[in-house]
Design a protein around this motif. Structure first.
Motif, PDB file in Angstrom:
ATOM      1  N   GLU A 299       8.294  -9.207  14.347  1.00 17.41           N
ATOM      2  CA  GLU A 299       8.977  -7.988  13.918  1.00 17.41           C
ATOM      3  C   GLU A 299       8.589  -7.636  12.482  1.00 17.41           C
ATOM      4  N   VAL A 300       8.380  -8.650  11.655  1.00 14.11           N
ATOM      5  CA  VAL A 300       7.929  -8.387  10.287  1.00 14.11           C
ATOM      6  C   VAL A 300       6.561  -7.709  10.313  1.00 14.11           C
ATOM      7  N   ARG A 301       5.664  -8.235  11.126  1.00 14.76           N
ATOM      8  CA  ARG A 301       4.319  -7.662  11.192  1.00 14.76           C
ATOM      9  C   ARG A 301       4.328  -6.264  11.797  1.00 14.76           C
ATOM     10  N   ALA A 302       5.248  -6.007  12.730  1.00 13.84           N
ATOM     11  CA  ALA A 302       5.356  -4.669  13.297  1.00 13.84           C
ATOM     12  C   ALA A 302       5.720  -3.656  12.216  1.00 13.84           C
ATOM     13  N   VAL A 303       6.627  -4.039  11.318  1.00  9.87           N
ATOM     14  CA  VAL A 303       7.022  -3.156  10.221  1.00  9.87           C
ATOM     15  C   VAL A 303       5.867  -2.951   9.252  1.00  9.87           C
ATOM     16  N   VAL A 304       5.271  -4.051   8.814  1.00 10.34           N
ATOM     17  CA  VAL A 304       4.220  -3.968   7.800  1.00 10.34           C
ATOM     18  C   VAL A 304       3.018  -3.185   8.323  1.00 10.34           C
ATOM     19  N   ASP A 305       2.668  -3.395   9.575  1.00 13.62           N
ATOM     20  CA  ASP A 305       1.554  -2.637  10.162  1.00 13.62           C
ATOM     21  C   ASP A 305       1.878  -1.145  10.197  1.00 13.62           C
ATOM     22  N   ALA A 306       3.119  -0.814  10.550  1.00 11.23           N
ATOM     23  CA  ALA A 306       3.516   0.598  10.592  1.00 11.23           C
ATOM     24  C   ALA A 306       3.478   1.229   9.207  1.00 11.23           C
ATOM     25  N   LEU A 307       3.694   0.409   8.176  1.00  7.16           N
ATOM     26  CA  LEU A 307       3.679   0.895   6.800  1.00  7.16           C
ATOM     27  C   LEU A 307       2.275   0.935   6.203  1.00  7.16           C
ATOM     28  N   GLY A 308       1.296   0.499   6.965  1.00  6.06           N
ATOM     29  CA  GLY A 308      -0.071   0.506   6.462  1.00  6.06           C
ATOM     30  C   GLY A 308      -0.446  -0.728   5.667  1.00  6.06           C
ATOM     31  N   GLY A 309       0.313  -1.818   5.850  1.00  5.74           N
ATOM     32  CA  GLY A 309      -0.047  -3.080   5.207  1.00  5.74           C
ATOM     33  C   GLY A 309       0.335  -3.188   3.751  1.00  5.74           C
ATOM     34  N   ILE A 310       1.271  -2.371   3.252  1.00  9.37           N
ATOM     35  CA  ILE A 310       1.617  -2.416   1.832  1.00  9.37           C
ATOM     36  C   ILE A 310       2.364  -3.705   1.489  1.00  9.37           C
ATOM     37  N   ALA A 311       2.415  -4.030   0.196  1.00 12.97           N
ATOM     38  CA  ALA A 311       3.111  -5.226  -0.276  1.00 12.97           C
ATOM     39  C   ALA A 311       4.588  -5.144   0.104  1.00 12.97           C
TER      40      ALA A 311
END
Length: 374
Positions: free
Chosen positions: A328-340
């Motif tokens: 779920e963390v990676r789903a969020v970060v990927d949707a955000l474009g990989g930002i910090a």
């Protein structure tokens, strides 16, 4: 905008060679309860960053490096241009004080051009929805109010929050960001599904529920849980309640039980359970929760590459997802474009409602706050 995520490992903070503490206006510290109680991690970082507003809390799990952790310690250090940071704090003794405390803290901010507020609150003594209502009353219904309630793993015991010096129970800290140099993007989503009959809340007091359809809410809840009832309140994390305003069906929130009283039949929740509203059981499955997390990320997406995302998810989601929590963390970060990014698993999430736009306390949601240079 400047940002750096620090890791507490092997008894000390791992600082990069080029780390300059004076470059950051604020640092949010997320610590596993055992680390918080057995080490000087929080006070040490406060001493290392004397010119930075350092705020911290215990968690139900930590988020960093595209992963969900248990037993970790991280600090999100943020620096801005054309932005001023104000920190206010207060102690809370009982949930009944929450609304007044929210008003008091919000009224303590000075100046105009408020970009947003990030709250880190005790998770055991507070009525989170009343706390946010107090902030809204002073700051206005459309103010960007975000944050989360501290955790104590899956024990639901004492939670700790601190500002600068030491972590302690019963504290609420709010950080106000002022100025034209900052924009906040937000998103929140659950991914749970309702089931069973919709019932009316017929007796409650703030965040304490007594009756549904004029029957003992605790007994009804136990009937649905079956063998899992012996594991309350922990087993309730897997079966939250969706609470809806019948006058405005789109006005819904999810609530999770924090404690029960077998003698009185009381069920204590992280936020209000208003009489006259309806309640319906919910259930989750891993794919739905992961997909929901991605939707929260998409709602907050669109910022620049140097933006920073604060992720606050629910302890119940982490426990249900188990080893898949990192997904779920990676789903969020990927949707955000990989930002910090960084964040924690909480006992309650504070974020704008995805449908109404006003901020409220949520349970069992993934919430995202993106800090972006304007």
């Amino acid at each position: 905008m400047r940002h750096q995520v620090l890791h507490f490992e092997n008894g000390s903070w791992q600082l990069p060679e080029d780390f300059e503490s004076q470059a950051y206006e604020v640092a949010f510290v997320f610590l596993d309860p055992e680390i918080a109680r057995s080490t000087e991690a929080f006070s040490t970082l406060s001493a290392l960053m004397p010119n930075t507003q350092v705020i911290g809390c215990t968690t139900g799990g930590e988020i960093a490096n595209r992963q969900a952790y248990v037993g970790g310690g991280f600090a999100a250090c943020l620096g801005f241009d054309n932005v001023s940071v104000q920190v206010v704090e207060a102690d809370i003794g009982a949930a009944s004080e929450s609304a007044a405390l929210g008003e008091k803290l919000a009224a303590s901010f000075t100046g105009g051009d408020l970009a947003g507020v990030f709250i880190v609150s005790d998770g055991a003594r507070v009525n989170g929805s009343a706390l946010v209502e107090g902030f809204r009353k002073i700051l206005g219904p459309h103010a960007s109010i975000n944050g989360g309630l501290a955790g104590d793993g899956d024990r639901f015991g004492e939670t700790l929050v601190g500002y600068r010096g030491a972590l302690a129970p019963g504290k609420v800290v709010a950080v106000g960001f002022f100025g034209s140099g900052l924009r906040l993007r937000t998103g929140s989503f659950g991914g749970w599904e309702v089931f069973g009959p919709m019932r009316k809340i017929t007796k409650s007091d703030g965040n304490t529920l007594y009756q549904l359809d004029n029957k003992s809410a605790l007994e009804l809840y136990k009937r649905y849980l079956g063998d899992e009832a012996d594991k309350l309140p922990g087993s309730a994390l897997f079966y939250p309640l969706q609470v809806s305003n019948p006058a405005n069906p789109a006005d819904t929130v999810v609530r999770t039980i924090l404690g029960i009283d077998e003698t009185t039949g009381a069920m204590t929740f992280a936020g209000d359970m208003p009489e006259g509203w309806t309640a319906q059981l919910m259930v989750g499955e891993t794919n739905g929760l992961i997909e929901g997390a991605g939707k929260a990320g998409l709602a907050a997406a669109g910022g620049s590459a140097d933006s920073f995302a604060m992720l606050v998810s629910c302890i119940g989601r982490r426990l249900l997802l188990g080893q898949r929590a990192t997904e779920e963390v990676r789903a969020v970060v990927d949707a955000l474009g990989g930002i910090a990014h960084a964040g924690f698993y909480s006992y309650g999430e504070i974020s704008p409602n995805g449908f109404q736009g006003t901020c409220n306390l949520h349970n069992q949601t993934m919430t995202v706050t993106v800090f972006e240079a304007a």
